[in-house]
Scaffold this motif. Structure first.
Motif, PDB file in Angstrom:
ATOM      1  N   PRO A  87       0.119  -1.892   0.019  1.00 15.27           N
ATOM      2  CA  PRO A  87      -0.212  -0.305   0.171  1.00 15.27           C
ATOM      3  C   PRO A  87       0.599   1.150   0.318  1.00 15.27           C
ATOM      4  N   SER A  88       2.031   0.799   0.910  1.00 16.11           N
ATOM      5  CA  SER A  88       2.971   2.349   0.916  1.00 16.11           C
ATOM      6  C   SER A  88       2.812   3.075  -0.535  1.00 16.11           C
ATOM      7  N   ASP A  89       3.805   1.792  -1.108  1.00 21.57           N
ATOM      8  CA  ASP A  89       3.483   2.612  -2.740  1.00 21.57           C
ATOM      9  C   ASP A  89       2.596   2.310  -3.592  1.00 21.57           C
ATOM     10  N   LEU A  90       1.594   1.722  -3.345  1.00 18.47           N
ATOM     11  CA  LEU A  90       0.239   1.636  -3.969  1.00 18.47           C
ATOM     12  C   LEU A  90      -0.198   3.469  -4.242  1.00 18.47           C
ATOM     13  N   ILE A  91      -0.420   4.214  -2.819  1.00 18.24           N
ATOM     14  CA  ILE A  91      -0.908   5.366  -2.294  1.00 18.24           C
ATOM     15  C   ILE A  91       0.426   6.127  -3.023  1.00 18.24           C
ATOM     16  N   ALA A  92       1.316   5.960  -3.110  1.00 15.13           N
ATOM     17  CA  ALA A  92       2.427   6.986  -3.538  1.00 15.13           C
ATOM     18  C   ALA A  92       1.740   7.252  -5.044  1.00 15.13           C
ATOM     19  N   GLU A  93       1.760   6.086  -6.088  1.00 14.63           N
ATOM     20  CA  GLU A  93       1.477   5.897  -7.663  1.00 14.63           C
ATOM     21  C   GLU A  93       0.006   6.489  -7.607  1.00 14.63           C
ATOM     22  N   LEU A  95      -1.627   8.056  -5.811  1.00 14.73           N
ATOM     23  CA  LEU A  95      -1.878   9.996  -5.681  1.00 14.73           C
ATOM     24  C   LEU A  95      -0.972  11.413  -6.834  1.00 14.73           C
ATOM     25  N   GLY A  96      -0.051  10.542  -7.575  1.00 16.10           N
ATOM     26  CA  GLY A  96       1.151  10.797  -9.011  1.00 16.10           C
ATOM     27  C   GLY A  96       1.914  11.006  -8.817  1.00 16.10           C
ATOM     28  N   ILE A  97       2.608  10.945  -6.964  1.00 15.65           N
ATOM     29  CA  ILE A  97       3.917  11.440  -6.507  1.00 15.65           C
ATOM     30  C   ILE A  97       4.370  10.933  -7.316  1.00 15.65           C
ATOM     31  N   LYS A  98       4.860   9.453  -6.920  1.00 17.07           N
ATOM     32  CA  LYS A  98       5.998   8.770  -7.692  1.00 17.07           C
ATOM     33  C   LYS A  98       5.512   7.099  -7.712  1.00 17.07           C
ATOM     34  N   ASP A  99       5.886   6.021  -8.543  1.00 17.61           N
ATOM     35  CA  ASP A  99       6.133   4.406  -8.568  1.00 17.61           C
ATOM     36  C   ASP A  99       6.514   4.113  -7.487  1.00 17.61           C
ATOM     37  N   LEU A 100       7.094   4.358  -6.763  1.00 17.29           N
ATOM     38  CA  LEU A 100       7.308   3.686  -5.273  1.00 17.29           C
ATOM     39  C   LEU A 100       7.633   3.951  -4.517  1.00 17.29           C
ATOM     40  N   LEU A 101       7.873   3.759  -3.039  1.00 18.39           N
ATOM     41  CA  LEU A 101       7.624   4.821  -2.099  1.00 18.39           C
ATOM     42  C   LEU A 101       8.851   4.255  -0.777  1.00 18.39           C
ATOM     43  N   PRO A 102      10.367   4.700  -0.779  1.00 19.68           N
ATOM     44  CA  PRO A 102      11.497   3.729  -0.587  1.00 19.68           C
ATOM     45  C   PRO A 102      11.420   3.975   1.434  1.00 19.68           C
ATOM     46  N   ALA A 103      12.416   3.145   1.701  1.00 17.55           N
ATOM     47  CA  ALA A 103      12.282   2.565   2.582  1.00 17.55           C
ATOM     48  C   ALA A 103      13.475   3.956   3.004  1.00 17.55           C
ATOM     49  N   TYR A 104      13.281   3.959   4.336  1.00 18.88           N
ATOM     50  CA  TYR A 104      14.546   5.410   4.618  1.00 18.88           C
ATOM     51  C   TYR A 104      15.154   4.898   4.615  1.00 18.88           C
ATOM     52  N   PHE A 105      15.910   3.339   4.922  1.00 19.55           N
ATOM     53  CA  PHE A 105      17.179   3.146   5.226  1.00 19.55           C
ATOM     54  C   PHE A 105      17.464   2.277   4.323  1.00 19.55           C
ATOM     55  N   ASP A 106      16.526   2.079   3.127  1.00 14.76           N
ATOM     56  CA  ASP A 106      17.467   1.973   1.665  1.00 14.76           C
ATOM     57  C   ASP A 106      18.757   2.288   1.667  1.00 14.76           C
ATOM     58  N   PRO A 107      19.498   1.423   1.416  1.00 16.43           N
ATOM     59  CA  PRO A 107      20.646   2.029   1.105  1.00 16.43           C
ATOM     60  C   PRO A 107      20.973   2.741  -0.521  1.00 16.43           C
ATOM     61  N   ASN A 108      20.285   2.665  -1.074  1.00 14.36           N
ATOM     62  CA  ASN A 108      20.292   3.592  -2.063  1.00 14.36           C
ATOM     63  C   ASN A 108      19.785   4.808  -2.327  1.00 14.36           C
ATOM     64  N   LEU A 109      19.088   5.235  -1.050  1.00 13.87           N
ATOM     65  CA  LEU A 109      18.517   6.259  -1.139  1.00 13.87           C
ATOM     66  C   LEU A 109      18.649   7.335  -1.297  1.00 13.87           C
ATOM     67  N   GLN A 110      17.789   8.324  -2.681  1.00 12.85           N
ATOM     68  CA  GLN A 110      19.025   9.264  -2.749  1.00 12.85           C
ATOM     69  C   GLN A 110      18.170  10.735  -2.298  1.00 12.85           C
ATOM     70  N   PRO A 111      18.758  11.634  -2.748  1.00 16.40           N
ATOM     71  CA  PRO A 111      18.283  12.958  -1.812  1.00 16.40           C
ATOM     72  C   PRO A 111      16.773  13.459  -2.008  1.00 16.40           C
ATOM     73  N   VAL A 349      -6.604   0.121  -2.555  1.00 15.26           N
ATOM     74  CA  VAL A 349      -6.136   1.722  -2.419  1.00 15.26           C
ATOM     75  C   VAL A 349      -6.712   2.447  -3.006  1.00 15.26           C
ATOM     76  N   PRO A 350      -7.708   2.544  -4.290  1.00 11.63           N
ATOM     77  CA  PRO A 350      -8.484   3.600  -5.611  1.00 11.63           C
ATOM     78  C   PRO A 350      -9.577   3.708  -4.471  1.00 11.63           C
ATOM     79  N   PRO A 351     -10.569   3.356  -3.744  1.00 17.72           N
ATOM     80  CA  PRO A 351     -11.689   3.395  -3.647  1.00 17.72           C
ATOM     81  C   PRO A 351     -11.513   3.951  -2.081  1.00 17.72           C
ATOM     82  N   ILE A 352     -10.000   3.974  -1.283  1.00 20.07           N
ATOM     83  CA  ILE A 352      -9.799   3.920   0.225  1.00 20.07           C
ATOM     84  C   ILE A 352     -10.044   5.203   0.264  1.00 20.07           C
TER      85      ILE A 352
END
Length: 361
Positions: A87-93, A95-111, A349-352
């Motif tokens: 759901p984290s990803d799908l909500i961001a998707e 809402l038109g924000i981005k396709d995936l919501l990265p984990a804060y501890f993702d070692p590849n997280l970009q600014p 997700v979409p109807p909620i």
């Protein structure tokens, strides 16, 4: 004006803000007028965790191995508790924000990821501090620490004023409660000797309210809180408590409903007492229960077992490369014995969002 006179820090901030706007993806949900959402920030448990538990060597609540991620991009297990997006990803998707919501501890997280949102959720956590301790998950207080660090990093990127604007206008989602009721109270009996269900759900709501007030004090204003789901109808609880026919464990569902009623009232009270707060109760219990009970109406063939292994008890480390998985996960409501499949999330997700988004204005 001579561009060389513009401080490099200002140029960087302008570039980051422009990037935040340009990176928007096309969402499916129609936003209400005057609702602009710059970012999604997520706190919670395994329903929302997008990989924060991956490097936590002390917890069994992780899934950064096959067959998890079987239907994710490239079939890669990322630490999401499912076969694909959560759901984290799908909500961001949506809402038109981005396709995936990265984990804060993702070692590849970009600014740039910080500008449009991250996930702080940790599988195994709960409103009750004991829940996270038992699962050696990142507690809500630990997720708050991550949030504070996130804010400092965001201020370094775009400045204090822009950070306050992003925090105040972002949608902040919280998903907890399942592990408290199913694991800490009923399964481990760690709280059962101290509380009955009414008093334990009071403890949960009190802890939840303290958390909501803390993230409000840190700048969050649009806070969406998902209800506890029908915990008694997940395959694991059916197997343990449902008898030969594996019925839903109604005492779990009753506890979830009691908690949800109290949670909704507490959120209404916080809205009355906290200026500019938009704390919205999001009912997940009813629509998910309808999918589970009337699964055939939604195009599913199996509603009481997961796709992984036997589908009756396997989850996390017990759903692993040694287990076989179903041929077509699209036939199943559940991916493993606790977590719904991506197809179910896409129906929820979409109807909620469409139902509740206007309350964030």
């Amino acid at each position: 004006m001579d561009r060389s006179l513009i401080p490099s820090s200002v140029v960087l901030r302008l570039m980051l803000v422009l990037t935040m706007v340009c990176w928007k993806t096309k969402g499916a949900v129609e936003l209400p007028p005057n609702l602009w959402v710059p970012a999604v920030l997520v706190f919670g448990d395994s329903i929302m965790d997008t990989g924060n538990n991956n490097n936590n060597t002390q917890t069994l609540a992780k899934c950064n191995f096959p067959p998890y991620g079987r239907d994710f991009q490239g079939g890669i297990p990322t630490g999401r508790f499912g076969n694909g997006k959560v759901p984290s990803d799908l909500i961001a998707e949506e809402l038109g924000i981005k396709d995936l919501l990265p984990a804060y501890f993702d070692p590849n997280l970009q600014p740039n990821d910080l500008l449009t949102g991250v996930c702080f959720a940790s599988g195994g956590s709960g409103y009750d501090p004991l829940t996270s301790k038992m699962a050696t998950a990142i507690s809500l207080s630990g997720q708050i620490d991550m949030f504070r660090e996130y804010i400092r990093k965001l201020e370094g990127l775009v400045g204090e004023d822009r950070t306050k604007f992003i925090l105040a206008n972002s949608i902040v989602l919280v998903v907890e409660g399942s592990n408290d009721i199913s694991n800490t109270y009923f399964l481990s009996h760690a709280r059962e000797v101290q509380y009955d269900i009414p008093t334990y759900t009071d403890l949960m709501v009190s802890s939840a309210a303290s958390f909501f007030k803390e993230i409000y004090q840190l700048g969050a204003r649009r806070i969406g809180v998902l209800s506890a789901p029908p915990i008694g109808c997940v395959p694991f609880q059916r197997t343990i408590l449902g008898g030969i026919v594996r019925k839903c464990a109604e005492k779990y569902n009753d506890a979830a409903k009691l908690f949800n009623d109290k949670l909704e009232k507490e959120l209404a009270s916080l809205n009355r007492n906290l200026p500019n707060a938009r704390m919205v109760y999001l009912d997940v219990y009813s629509p998910l229960l309808d999918i589970i009970v009337n699964y055939q109406n939604y195009g599913f063939k199996v509603g009481d077992r997961g796709c992984c292994g036997t589908g009756k008890i396997e989850s996390a480390v017990f759903c692993n490369p040694l287990d076989t998985t179903c041929q077509n996960v699209g036939d199943y409501v559940f991916w493993d014995s606790f977590h719904p499949s991506e197809n179910v999330y896409r129906k929820l997700v979409p109807p909620i969002l469409q139902k509740y988004l206007y309350q964030f204005i």
